[in-house]
Design a protein around this motif. Structure first.
Motif, PDB file in Angstrom:
ATOM      1  N   ARG A  93       0.771  -1.190  -0.327  1.00 14.46           N
ATOM      2  CA  ARG A  93       0.160   0.232  -0.106  1.00 14.46           C
ATOM      3  C   ARG A  93       1.821   1.070  -0.328  1.00 14.46           C
ATOM      4  O   ARG A  93       1.428   1.485   1.634  1.00 14.46           O
ATOM      5  CB  ARG A  93      -1.139  -0.079   1.357  1.00 14.46           C
ATOM      6  N   GLU A  94       0.965   1.838  -1.399  1.00 11.82           N
ATOM      7  CA  GLU A  94       2.553   3.346  -1.439  1.00 11.82           C
ATOM      8  C   GLU A  94       1.663   4.144  -0.586  1.00 11.82           C
ATOM      9  O   GLU A  94       2.496   4.639   0.322  1.00 11.82           O
ATOM     10  CB  GLU A  94       2.054   3.450  -2.693  1.00 11.82           C
ATOM     11  N   PRO A  95       0.257   4.203  -0.329  1.00 12.75           N
ATOM     12  CA  PRO A  95       0.226   4.908   0.173  1.00 12.75           C
ATOM     13  C   PRO A  95       0.490   5.242   2.367  1.00 12.75           C
ATOM     14  O   PRO A  95       1.022   5.960   2.760  1.00 12.75           O
ATOM     15  CB  PRO A  95      -1.123   6.189   0.414  1.00 12.75           C
ATOM     16  N   GLU A  96       0.310   4.022   2.690  1.00 15.00           N
ATOM     17  CA  GLU A  96       0.927   4.049   3.504  1.00 15.00           C
ATOM     18  C   GLU A  96       2.652   3.707   4.008  1.00 15.00           C
ATOM     19  O   GLU A  96       3.193   4.254   5.066  1.00 15.00           O
ATOM     20  CB  GLU A  96       0.538   2.216   4.559  1.00 15.00           C
ATOM     21  N   LEU A  97       3.103   2.666   2.936  1.00 15.40           N
ATOM     22  CA  LEU A  97       4.400   2.472   3.009  1.00 15.40           C
ATOM     23  C   LEU A  97       5.277   5.027   2.937  1.00 15.40           C
ATOM     24  O   LEU A  97       6.248   4.717   3.654  1.00 15.40           O
ATOM     25  CB  LEU A  97       5.204   2.445   1.992  1.00 15.40           C
ATOM     26  N   LEU A  98       4.068   5.483   2.399  1.00 13.70           N
ATOM     27  CA  LEU A  98       4.693   7.259   1.883  1.00 13.70           C
ATOM     28  C   LEU A  98       4.763   7.579   3.123  1.00 13.70           C
ATOM     29  O   LEU A  98       5.876   7.774   3.629  1.00 13.70           O
ATOM     30  CB  LEU A  98       4.026   8.231   0.745  1.00 13.70           C
ATOM     31  N   ALA A  99       3.979   6.815   3.778  1.00 11.87           N
ATOM     32  CA  ALA A  99       3.244   7.128   5.123  1.00 11.87           C
ATOM     33  C   ALA A  99       4.613   7.399   6.211  1.00 11.87           C
ATOM     34  O   ALA A  99       4.906   8.153   7.296  1.00 11.87           O
ATOM     35  CB  ALA A  99       2.280   7.193   5.912  1.00 11.87           C
ATOM     36  N   GLU A 100       5.102   6.114   6.554  1.00 14.00           N
ATOM     37  CA  GLU A 100       6.250   6.083   7.161  1.00 14.00           C
ATOM     38  C   GLU A 100       7.630   6.106   6.640  1.00 14.00           C
ATOM     39  O   GLU A 100       8.360   7.172   7.804  1.00 14.00           O
ATOM     40  CB  GLU A 100       6.745   4.368   7.230  1.00 14.00           C
ATOM     41  N   LEU A 101       7.382   7.131   5.538  1.00 12.88           N
ATOM     42  CA  LEU A 101       8.609   8.361   5.469  1.00 12.88           C
ATOM     43  C   LEU A 101       8.128   8.951   6.090  1.00 12.88           C
ATOM     44  O   LEU A 101       9.954   9.774   5.892  1.00 12.88           O
ATOM     45  CB  LEU A 101       8.752   8.005   3.375  1.00 12.88           C
ATOM     46  N   VAL A 102       7.651   9.310   5.311  1.00 16.69           N
ATOM     47  CA  VAL A 102       6.908  10.829   6.400  1.00 16.69           C
ATOM     48  C   VAL A 102       7.419  11.554   7.740  1.00 16.69           C
ATOM     49  O   VAL A 102       7.814  12.227   8.315  1.00 16.69           O
ATOM     50  CB  VAL A 102       5.678  11.647   5.749  1.00 16.69           C
ATOM     51  N   ALA A 106      -2.413  11.182   5.965  1.00 20.22           N
ATOM     52  CA  ALA A 106      -2.720  12.083   5.207  1.00 20.22           C
ATOM     53  C   ALA A 106      -1.692  12.729   3.995  1.00 20.22           C
ATOM     54  O   ALA A 106      -1.928  12.456   2.517  1.00 20.22           O
ATOM     55  CB  ALA A 106      -3.490  13.268   5.705  1.00 20.22           C
ATOM     56  N   GLY A 107      -0.415  12.952   4.653  1.00 21.66           N
ATOM     57  CA  GLY A 107       0.470  13.197   3.678  1.00 21.66           C
ATOM     58  C   GLY A 107       1.283  11.708   2.803  1.00 21.66           C
ATOM     59  O   GLY A 107       1.194  12.024   1.813  1.00 21.66           O
ATOM     60  N   PHE A 143      -1.165  11.366  -4.860  1.00 20.67           N
ATOM     61  CA  PHE A 143      -1.701  11.301  -5.781  1.00 20.67           C
ATOM     62  C   PHE A 143      -0.897  12.824  -6.988  1.00 20.67           C
ATOM     63  O   PHE A 143      -1.203  12.434  -7.709  1.00 20.67           O
ATOM     64  CB  PHE A 143      -2.958  12.287  -4.844  1.00 20.67           C
ATOM     65  N   VAL A 144      -0.107  13.417  -5.598  1.00 21.51           N
ATOM     66  CA  VAL A 144       0.427  14.367  -6.162  1.00 21.51           C
ATOM     67  C   VAL A 144       1.321  14.088  -7.430  1.00 21.51           C
ATOM     68  O   VAL A 144       2.296  14.378  -8.699  1.00 21.51           O
ATOM     69  CB  VAL A 144       1.459  15.462  -5.767  1.00 21.51           C
ATOM     70  N   ALA A 145       2.533  12.519  -7.077  1.00 22.47           N
ATOM     71  CA  ALA A 145       3.141  12.044  -8.187  1.00 22.47           C
ATOM     72  C   ALA A 145       2.525  11.137  -8.926  1.00 22.47           C
ATOM     73  O   ALA A 145       3.173  11.218 -10.376  1.00 22.47           O
ATOM     74  CB  ALA A 145       3.865  10.938  -7.377  1.00 22.47           C
ATOM     75  N   GLY A 146       1.017  10.727  -8.982  1.00 23.12           N
ATOM     76  CA  GLY A 146      -0.074   9.975  -9.862  1.00 23.12           C
ATOM     77  C   GLY A 146      -0.055  11.018 -10.959  1.00 23.12           C
ATOM     78  O   GLY A 146       0.012  10.707 -11.997  1.00 23.12           O
ATOM     79  N   SER A 147      -0.490  12.613 -10.649  1.00 21.14           N
ATOM     80  CA  SER A 147      -1.291  13.820 -12.102  1.00 21.14           C
ATOM     81  C   SER A 147      -0.486  14.247 -12.138  1.00 21.14           C
ATOM     82  O   SER A 147      -0.353  14.410 -13.556  1.00 21.14           O
ATOM     83  CB  SER A 147      -2.150  14.896 -10.330  1.00 21.14           C
ATOM     84  N   SER A 148       1.003  14.346 -11.567  1.00 20.90           N
ATOM     85  CA  SER A 148       2.122  14.565 -12.194  1.00 20.90           C
ATOM     86  C   SER A 148       2.827  13.654 -13.465  1.00 20.90           C
ATOM     87  O   SER A 148       2.886  14.311 -14.450  1.00 20.90           O
ATOM     88  CB  SER A 148       3.288  15.114 -11.222  1.00 20.90           C
ATOM     89  N   TRP A 149       3.046  12.556 -13.495  1.00 23.50           N
ATOM     90  CA  TRP A 149       3.087  11.252 -13.621  1.00 23.50           C
ATOM     91  C   TRP A 149       2.545  11.472 -15.197  1.00 23.50           C
ATOM     92  O   TRP A 149       2.692  11.331 -16.364  1.00 23.50           O
ATOM     93  CB  TRP A 149       4.089  10.392 -13.533  1.00 23.50           C
ATOM     94  N   SER A 150       0.943  11.681 -15.080  1.00 18.89           N
ATOM     95  CA  SER A 150       0.071  11.837 -16.040  1.00 18.89           C
ATOM     96  C   SER A 150       0.049  12.822 -16.588  1.00 18.89           C
ATOM     97  O   SER A 150      -0.442  12.764 -18.353  1.00 18.89           O
ATOM     98  CB  SER A 150      -1.488  12.039 -15.088  1.00 18.89           C
ATOM     99  N   LEU A 151       0.510  14.174 -16.156  1.00 19.42           N
ATOM    100  CA  LEU A 151       0.975  15.078 -16.632  1.00 19.42           C
ATOM    101  C   LEU A 151       2.353  14.617 -18.429  1.00 19.42           C
ATOM    102  O   LEU A 151       1.994  14.772 -19.542  1.00 19.42           O
ATOM    103  CB  LEU A 151       1.415  16.198 -16.939  1.00 19.42           C
ATOM    104  N   VAL A 152       2.818  14.009 -18.015  1.00 20.77           N
ATOM    105  CA  VAL A 152       4.651  13.653 -18.145  1.00 20.77           C
ATOM    106  C   VAL A 152       4.100  12.754 -19.148  1.00 20.77           C
ATOM    107  O   VAL A 152       4.694  12.634 -20.558  1.00 20.77           O
ATOM    108  CB  VAL A 152       5.564  12.793 -16.872  1.00 20.77           C
ATOM    109  N   LEU A 153       3.422  11.534 -19.360  1.00 17.14           N
ATOM    110  CA  LEU A 153       3.452  10.819 -20.134  1.00 17.14           C
ATOM    111  C   LEU A 153       1.449  10.852 -21.098  1.00 17.14           C
ATOM    112  O   LEU A 153       2.786  10.606 -22.400  1.00 17.14           O
ATOM    113  CB  LEU A 153       2.035   9.526 -19.395  1.00 17.14           C
ATOM    114  N   ASN A 154       0.930  11.956 -21.034  1.00 12.07           N
ATOM    115  CA  ASN A 154       0.614  12.230 -21.681  1.00 12.07           C
ATOM    116  C   ASN A 154       1.001  13.389 -22.541  1.00 12.07           C
ATOM    117  O   ASN A 154       1.099  13.587 -23.853  1.00 12.07           O
ATOM    118  CB  ASN A 154      -0.505  13.332 -21.485  1.00 12.07           C
TER     119      ASN A 154
END
Length: 144
Positions: A33-42, A56-57, A63-74
């Motif tokens: 679960r990426e958000p939970e692993l990111l929470a551990e890093l936070v 929440a962080g 979501f910031v990474a996913g939306s940014s990467w969507s811009l890059v892919l497109n």
């Protein structure tokens, strides 16, 4: 397509990918679960932050990474004159997954406290999860 639409496509694709990760975690009894692993890093970056704020962080970062990467892919697809077809989506998913593995591996190396997750299994999971992500970015960012 407008940037706001591509950001929305990235958010939706990230939500689907997260659902895939949560389902895989449940099925394999591992934490993918990426958000939970990111929470551990936070938690390591901002010690003392309440746990709900860490989570929440983690979700916000995902979501910031996913939306940014969507811009890059497109932008990449447009720049190369490509329409997202199955081969394009699969190669984009593989490239996204490899980028994810490099980013996560670096993040894990920078942290003192390692998550209780098999890195090898997590990295394999990331490759599959990013195939899902890229498919849904292509689906959600299609012109209507």
């Amino acid at each position: 397509m407008k940037a706001l639409q591509l950001i929305a496509a990235g958010i939706c694709a990230t939500a689907v990918m997260s659902g895939y990760s949560y389902s895989s975690s449940w099925y394999k009894k591992e934490n993918y679960r990426e958000p939970e692993l990111l929470a551990e890093l936070v938690d390591q970056i901002l010690p003392g932050l309440p746990e709900r704020n860490q989570l929440a962080g983690g979700w916000a970062a995902h979501f910031v990474a996913g939306s940014s990467w969507s811009l890059v892919l497109n932008k990449s697809w447009r720049h190369m004159g490509l329409r997202p077809s199955l081969p394009i989506v699969l190669s984009s998913g593989l490239a996204s997954g490899l980028a994810g593995v490099l980013i996560w591996n670096t993040a894990f190396k920078l942290c003192e406290k390692q998550p209780h997750t098999s890195k090898r299994d997590f990295f394999q999971h990331l490759l599959a999860a990013h195939l899902v992500y890229s498919y849904f970015v292509a689906l959600f960012s299609r012109p209507q």
